[in-house]
Every structure is written in C-alpha cells, then in structure tokens.
Design a protein around this motif. Sequence first.
Motif, short mmCIF file in Angstrom:
data_model
loop_
_atom_site.label_atom_id
_atom_site.label_comp_id
_atom_site.label_asym_id
_atom_site.label_seq_id
_atom_site.Cartn_x
_atom_site.Cartn_y
_atom_site.Cartn_z
N ARG A 19 0.82 -1.20 0.00
CA ARG A 19 0.00 0.00 0.00
C ARG A 19 0.86 1.26 0.00
O ARG A 19 0.51 2.27 -0.62
CB ARG A 19 -0.96 0.00 1.20
CG ARG A 19 -2.08 -1.02 1.06
CD ARG A 19 -3.24 -0.73 2.00
NE ARG A 19 -2.92 -0.94 3.40
CZ ARG A 19 -3.04 -2.09 4.04
NH1 ARG A 19 -3.46 -3.18 3.40
NH2 ARG A 19 -2.74 -2.19 5.33
N SER A 20 2.00 1.22 0.70
CA SER A 20 2.87 2.39 0.71
C SER A 20 3.45 2.63 -0.68
O SER A 20 3.59 3.79 -1.10
CB SER A 20 4.00 2.21 1.74
OG SER A 20 4.92 1.21 1.34
N ARG A 21 3.74 1.58 -1.42
CA ARG A 21 4.26 1.75 -2.78
C ARG A 21 3.18 2.30 -3.71
O ARG A 21 3.46 3.10 -4.62
CB ARG A 21 4.79 0.42 -3.30
CG ARG A 21 6.11 0.01 -2.65
CD ARG A 21 6.58 -1.34 -3.13
NE ARG A 21 7.91 -1.65 -2.59
CZ ARG A 21 8.51 -2.83 -2.71
NH1 ARG A 21 7.89 -3.82 -3.36
NH2 ARG A 21 9.70 -3.02 -2.21
N ILE A 22 1.96 1.89 -3.50
CA ILE A 22 0.84 2.45 -4.28
C ILE A 22 0.72 3.94 -4.01
O ILE A 22 0.58 4.75 -4.94
CB ILE A 22 -0.47 1.72 -3.93
CG1 ILE A 22 -0.47 0.30 -4.53
CG2 ILE A 22 -1.69 2.50 -4.41
CD1 ILE A 22 -1.63 -0.57 -4.06
N LEU A 23 0.78 4.33 -2.75
CA LEU A 23 0.66 5.74 -2.40
C LEU A 23 1.80 6.56 -2.99
O LEU A 23 1.59 7.66 -3.50
CB LEU A 23 0.62 5.90 -0.88
CG LEU A 23 -0.66 5.40 -0.19
CD1 LEU A 23 -0.47 5.37 1.32
CD2 LEU A 23 -1.85 6.28 -0.56
N LEU A 24 3.01 6.03 -2.92
CA LEU A 24 4.16 6.76 -3.48
C LEU A 24 4.02 6.92 -4.99
O LEU A 24 4.38 7.96 -5.54
CB LEU A 24 5.46 6.03 -3.13
CG LEU A 24 5.91 6.15 -1.68
CD1 LEU A 24 7.15 5.29 -1.43
CD2 LEU A 24 6.22 7.60 -1.32
N ALA A 25 3.52 5.89 -5.67
CA ALA A 25 3.33 6.00 -7.11
C ALA A 25 2.32 7.09 -7.45
O ALA A 25 2.48 7.82 -8.44
CB ALA A 25 2.85 4.66 -7.68
N LEU A 26 1.32 7.25 -6.60
CA LEU A 26 0.28 8.25 -6.87
C LEU A 26 0.71 9.66 -6.51
O LEU A 26 0.01 10.62 -6.86
CB LEU A 26 -1.00 7.89 -6.11
CG LEU A 26 -1.73 6.64 -6.62
CD1 LEU A 26 -2.88 6.28 -5.70
CD2 LEU A 26 -2.23 6.84 -8.05
N THR A 27 1.84 9.84 -5.84
CA THR A 27 2.31 11.19 -5.55
C THR A 27 2.81 11.89 -6.81
O THR A 27 3.20 13.06 -6.76
CB THR A 27 3.42 11.20 -4.48
OG1 THR A 27 4.50 10.37 -4.89
CG2 THR A 27 2.89 10.74 -3.14
N SER A 28 2.82 11.19 -7.95
CA SER A 28 3.12 11.85 -9.22
C SER A 28 2.03 12.84 -9.58
O SER A 28 2.21 13.68 -10.46
CB SER A 28 3.25 10.81 -10.34
OG SER A 28 2.01 10.17 -10.57
N GLY A 29 0.87 12.77 -8.90
CA GLY A 29 -0.23 13.67 -9.19
C GLY A 29 -1.15 13.20 -10.29
O GLY A 29 -2.14 13.85 -10.60
N ARG A 30 -0.84 12.04 -10.89
CA ARG A 30 -1.67 11.52 -11.99
C ARG A 30 -2.64 10.46 -11.49
O ARG A 30 -2.49 9.90 -10.41
CB ARG A 30 -0.77 10.88 -13.06
CG ARG A 30 0.17 11.83 -13.75
CD ARG A 30 1.02 11.07 -14.74
NE ARG A 30 1.85 10.09 -14.08
CZ ARG A 30 2.34 8.99 -14.66
NH1 ARG A 30 2.03 8.72 -15.90
NH2 ARG A 30 3.11 8.16 -13.99
N GLU A 31 -3.64 10.20 -12.31
CA GLU A 31 -4.48 9.03 -12.11
C GLU A 31 -3.78 7.81 -12.73
O GLU A 31 -3.26 7.90 -13.84
CB GLU A 31 -5.84 9.21 -12.79
CG GLU A 31 -6.74 10.21 -12.12
CD GLU A 31 -8.12 10.23 -12.75
OE1 GLU A 31 -9.06 10.68 -12.09
OE2 GLU A 31 -8.28 9.77 -13.90
N LEU A 32 -3.77 6.71 -12.02
CA LEU A 32 -3.15 5.48 -12.52
C LEU A 32 -4.15 4.34 -12.44
O LEU A 32 -4.98 4.28 -11.53
CB LEU A 32 -1.89 5.15 -11.73
CG LEU A 32 -0.73 6.15 -11.83
CD1 LEU A 32 0.41 5.72 -10.93
CD2 LEU A 32 -0.25 6.33 -13.26
#
Length: 247
Positions: A19-32
């Motif tokens: 879950r922490s890796r998911i959150l870090l990926a989303l800090t790009s500001g984009r929808e994934l």
Amino acid sequence: MSGDADLARVAELMADRARSRILLALTSGRELSASLLADEAGVSRSTASAHLRKLTEGGLIAVRADGKNRHYRLAGPAVSEVLERLMELAPPEPITSLRASTRASQMRRARSCYDHLAGQLGVGIMRSMLERGFLLGGDGGFHPGGEGADRPAAYGRDLDYELTGSGRDFLDDVGVRLPGGRRPLVRYCVDWTETRHHLAGQVGRGLHDRFLEAGWVEQRASSRAVRVTSAGAAALDRLFGLVVEPG
C-alpha cells in the motif's frame, strides 16, 4: 461527541509495504490504473484490488470509473503533503536489483513532486531563476545548521521567495500560465534527493504544466520520474542555461 483523531487507523493503512508503494506511485499527481499500481506494488491484480479498496475506504485515495476500468489518484493535496513529510522520517529502501537502481537514478534526475518539478531538474530550474534575478529571497540552498522549520521532503517555511517583474516577463515569454486560486504564488520544497530548494506554488505548477504541454518532459509509466526529451534538453539550455542529456 467525537474523540481524539484515530491516527492508528491511518498509520495502519500506510504500514503495509504494497500500500505504501501504491501511495508513493500516486504522488506523481496523476491518475493510474489498477493494473499499473499492481505492477508498482509488486503484487497480483486481485491483491492490489484489496489494497486499493482499503485505501479508498480510508479516504487516502479516490477512484474514477471509466467503463470497466478504474483509475486512482490521491484524495487531495493534504494526503500528498503528509506523504512528503513522512518521507523525511523514512529511511531509504535498500537497492537490491538493477530495476530498483535504475528507478532511483531516474527519480533523482527528474521527477514530479505532486504538481511541480523536483530532483536535479527542479533544483536546476530554481537555481537558474535565482541567478537571473527572476526570484528573490534566498540562495536556493538548504543549510541544516541555520534552518528553523525547514526539513527535507517538505514544503519550506523559513524563507519568503518572491517573483520579480522580470520573472513574470520571463514566464510569459516561456508560455507559463499561472493557475491562480488561493495557493501562494511562490512556495518551495526542500528536495529530498538534492537537499536544495525546488519551486512549488503557482509558479512551480505553471512550469510543470508547461513542460508537459510543450513535450519537454514526459511522465514515466507508474512512476513520479519524468524523462527529458530532446526538445526539452534544447529548451532547458536556451531558457535556463541548463545542460541536460535527454532520456
């Protein structure tokens, strides 16, 4: 009546590595998409689905349905700021593979920090604007011995940078559109890889959007890292005096 804030519930959501890796990926500001986030977390699609459901129910991420597909993003800037602050306290993960080493190098070179540019690219842009008199208020450096509230991987509070008249003219010439709203015109973050300042606020957002719009940088898949294009390398040299290799 309500009791104290239930920090344990939020901490439990972030404590899981996937879950922490998911959150870090989303800090790009984009929808994934869910599939990209599963790859980022290193788990199966079904496992990622369970994690995404928990994060959504916990209010940390939001989901948008597009037919049968689901696209996820952080629930808002407050979540992003919390994550950036936690990165200040968290030790770096050990690099145990070529893939992880490559990703770490890409992140240090150029990345998005929610909605502005960071890493060596973001720091270089801010340094250039300071040297050319487009910004005033500091030297762009983080000086641990003399700082007050500033910490790495967080919005800065010790200095008040301001955009000069020539800086406004420069942004107009570059084609930067400032988003407006209540957010400060100029803010800065202490970059967690370079330990210097990079631009945030309206100016940081405007530069980030202009770089993407012009094709000077491209977002890498399922990552906050961005790739500088050949056109971007030429623009950085022409506009900011920065020598950057494409890629």
